[in-house]
Design a protein around this motif. Structure first.
Motif, PDB file in Angstrom:
ATOM      1  N   LEU A  97       0.800  -1.228   0.000  1.00 27.56           N
ATOM      2  CA  LEU A  97       0.000   0.000   0.000  1.00 27.56           C
ATOM      3  C   LEU A  97       0.838   1.286   0.000  1.00 27.56           C
ATOM      4  N   LYS A 114       1.857   2.441  -3.287  1.00 25.02           N
ATOM      5  CA  LYS A 114       0.768   2.842  -4.176  1.00 25.02           C
ATOM      6  C   LYS A 114       0.805   2.150  -5.539  1.00 25.02           C
ATOM      7  N   ALA A 127      -1.309  -0.117  -6.368  1.00 29.22           N
ATOM      8  CA  ALA A 127      -2.715  -0.290  -6.721  1.00 29.22           C
ATOM      9  C   ALA A 127      -3.549   0.132  -5.525  1.00 29.22           C
ATOM     10  N   SER A 128      -4.832   0.325  -5.762  1.00 31.75           N
ATOM     11  CA  SER A 128      -5.712   0.704  -4.652  1.00 31.75           C
ATOM     12  C   SER A 128      -5.975  -0.531  -3.782  1.00 31.75           C
ATOM     13  N   ALA A 129      -6.405  -0.293  -2.563  1.00 33.48           N
ATOM     14  CA  ALA A 129      -6.683  -1.403  -1.636  1.00 33.48           C
ATOM     15  C   ALA A 129      -7.736  -2.341  -2.217  1.00 33.48           C
ATOM     16  N   GLU A 130      -8.755  -1.765  -2.898  1.00 30.52           N
ATOM     17  CA  GLU A 130      -9.836  -2.589  -3.478  1.00 30.52           C
ATOM     18  C   GLU A 130      -9.279  -3.460  -4.602  1.00 30.52           C
ATOM     19  N   ASP A 131      -8.428  -2.850  -5.412  1.00 28.45           N
ATOM     20  CA  ASP A 131      -7.826  -3.569  -6.539  1.00 28.45           C
ATOM     21  C   ASP A 131      -6.970  -4.729  -6.037  1.00 28.45           C
TER      22      ASP A 131
END
Lengths: 278, 289
Positions: A238, A241, A243-247
């Motif tokens: 994380l 960055k 990818a996003s947490a959801e991704d």
């Protein structure tokens, strides 16, 4: 090294570390490379021992030799000590240490230093300092062994993408630039690091590994636990960055279901490098 | 062309052919032999070798097994000519024939012709096109016959520059497929595996039985290992071939690509601790009777 909250170490992670250790020692057909003079090693240090699987196996195999396991994570050390107590092992000790501090041992003390890493969060730029300390506490003629695992291509798009995220985060960490895409595995640098630390007779061995669903479950389990224990690397994925947490979560779920397909196939590599102090 | 075949052979300076021959030798060593141990050669009389290149695999088989006939096919006319010459020089041309025939289309062979088929994927074909190719191979395979596919996949090395080059070459290859309309989606910039890890799935989906695979390491530690040195040189030449494509797609400029090639060469061949590997996937299965 990003400090992991000790409380965040889950039983799944502990199980993952156990599988990782069995996988590596099965592929190497032993705890050490066959060419090393294992009988001569009296005092052994296992750096970043985690919950101590390697150290415990070594202590069981050679009851007359002395093993010390050190790690930064007290929670894992507690598990290791409990294992040693239950197994009735008297020749083993687990101690806490700080990664950026010097090793709490006198010069020329050990015959062998084992780096079967229980973490992937030791980055190439940290190794020169760590190895300098290891060379100091190693006896002349003693050996350093480093072993790590590398994930390769698989038939699951989810796994490939998840590994790609890890590699990108890794590349950003080691290159210190946000655009870095090129991944350099720490494991392929081991031989070079040993040379640069002043070792002689440096060698490495490759052990290709099946991660698929074909015969063996251990490679497959290792892959599964690596993806499952993702919360441990979230501190790493994380902040960079990639990818996003959801991704990340969606990729992880896709990966976990895809590897259960009966025709899933994938490859990995165990890299074992070793060198001797002159 | 020179009338004397031996002279023609000596005059030929095609780097691509030499690369293929070096890769073949090293890959066969990494695989532990030309065919997986699980494939029995009893009752095998006629083998098909697709993407045969300069014919080394077919000729190796013919030299080792004096009763077996091998047919090699390739889309490259020039390579077929070299393969024929190669077979003549090795005195096996009676049992090894080479034909110019592209895969990816229907093969000019009758159903159930071959006892065994050995093939390797072609760089220019995306994994998604493989099910069709396999279907065609399985058609010409006799019931009970074995199919063996060997695929190379990039791994990682201690050289940042070489890792970067393989990433660029890999990305350029998928981008050009996208431009040709052979890929639905524009490929992401990360590493895209080739057909290797999909072979197991494809052979099962193709209806073969007793499907299995093995994974092998190709050592690129060019400083310490003699065989790896020649192989790594060949890999670097192979990557040098990608320069025009990579630059045409504007992934990096020529100057950057050249300096990456130089750095990779220095890292792998002249650094005492150089280390690296590639993977070989070898999958096989049998056509049901």
């Amino acid at each position: 090294m990003q400090q992991i909250d000790p409380e965040a170490i889950t039983m799944a992670q502990v199980a993952g570390l156990r599988i990782r250790h069995y996988l590596i020692s099965r592929e190497m057909k032993g705890l050490l490379p066959p060419t090393l003079p294992s009988e001569r090693f009296q005092r052994v240090l296992n750096v970043a021992c985690g919950n101590g699987f390697w150290a415990l196996d070594f202590a069981r195999l050679y009851p007359k030799k002395h093993v010390i396991g050190i790690d930064t994570r007290e929670r894992l050390l507690q598990i290791a000590r409990e294992d040693a107590r239950v197994s009735g092992l008297k020749n083993i000790r687990f101690e806490h240490f700080q990664l950026n501090a010097s090793l709490p041992y006198s010069d020329r003390r050990f015959d062998l230093i084992e780096n079967e890493q229980s973490t992937t969060l030791i980055f190439p730029y940290m190794w020169p300092d760590l190895l300098r300390e290891q060379m100091r506490v190693l006896k002349p003629g003693g050996w350093i062994h480093m072993v790590a695992f590398e994930f390769g291509p698989t038939s699951s798009p989810g796994v490939n993408r998840f590994m790609q995220m890890l590699r990108e985060a890794y590349a950003r960490e080691i290159h210190a630039e946000k655009s870095a895409k090129v991944y350099n595995s720490a494991a392929t640098l081991y031989a070079d690091l040993l040379y640069k630390a002043g070792c002689q007779h440096v060698e490495y061995q490759l052990y290709p590994m099946d991660l698929g669903n074909q015969y063996s479950t251990i490679g497959h389990d290792h892959l599964k636990y690596t993806i499952l224990t993702y919360p441990a690397v979230s501190v790493f994925l994380l902040p960079h960055k990639v990818a996003s947490a959801e991704d990340i979560e969606a990729t992880r779920c896709a990966a976990l279901s895809e590897i259960e397909r009966m025709d899933f196939c994938g490859a990995g590599m165990v890299i074992s490098a070793f060198g001797q102090k002159p | 062309m020179h009338p004397d075949p031996i002279q023609r052979w000596l005059n030929s300076n095609d780097i691509n052919l030499n690369i293929q021959r070096i890769l073949h030798r090293y890959h066969t060593a990494a695989l532990g032999g030309p065919l997986p141990a699980a494939i029995p050669l009893t009752n095998v009389r006629h083998i098909l070798n697709t993407s045969c290149g300069p014919g080394d695999w077919a000729i190796d088989i013919a030299r080792t097994y004096p009763l077996i006939h091998v047919t090699g096919i390739d889309a490259n006319e020039e390579e077929i000519q070299h393969a024929r010459l190669n077979a003549q020089l090795c005195q096996v041309s009676e049992r090894v024939t080479f034909q110019h025939m592209p895969v990816g289309r229907s093969l000019a062979f009758a159903d159930n012709t071959f006892d065994l088929i050995h093939t390797k994927p072609i760089q220019q074909l995306h994994p998604a096109r493989w099910p069709f190719i396999l279907q065609e191979l399985i058609r010409v395979l006799r019931p009970g016959g074995w199919l063996n596919v060997v695929a190379h996949e990039w791994g990682v090395t201690s050289s940042d520059a070489l890792n970067h080059l393989t990433l660029l070459a890999n990305h350029a290859a998928s981008l050009s497929l996208y431009r040709l309309g052979l890929l639905a989606e524009r490929p992401a910039s990360g590493y895209e595996p080739g057909v290797g890890p999909f072979l197991y799935q494809f052979l099962i989906e193709g209806g073969l039985i007793d499907v299995s695979y093995t994974i092998h390491a190709v050592d690129l530690g060019a400083f310490s290992k003699q065989g790896a040195r020649i192989y790594t040189e060949a890999i670097l030449l192979f990557l040098a071939h990608f320069k025009s494509l990579v630059c045409e797609l504007e992934l990096v400029d020529e100057y950057t690509y050249d300096s990456l090639l130089r750095t990779a060469r220095k890292d792998m061949l002249y650094q005492p601790g150089s280390c690296g590997f590639a993977y070989l996937f070898s999958a096989h299965g049998r056509k049901s009777v």
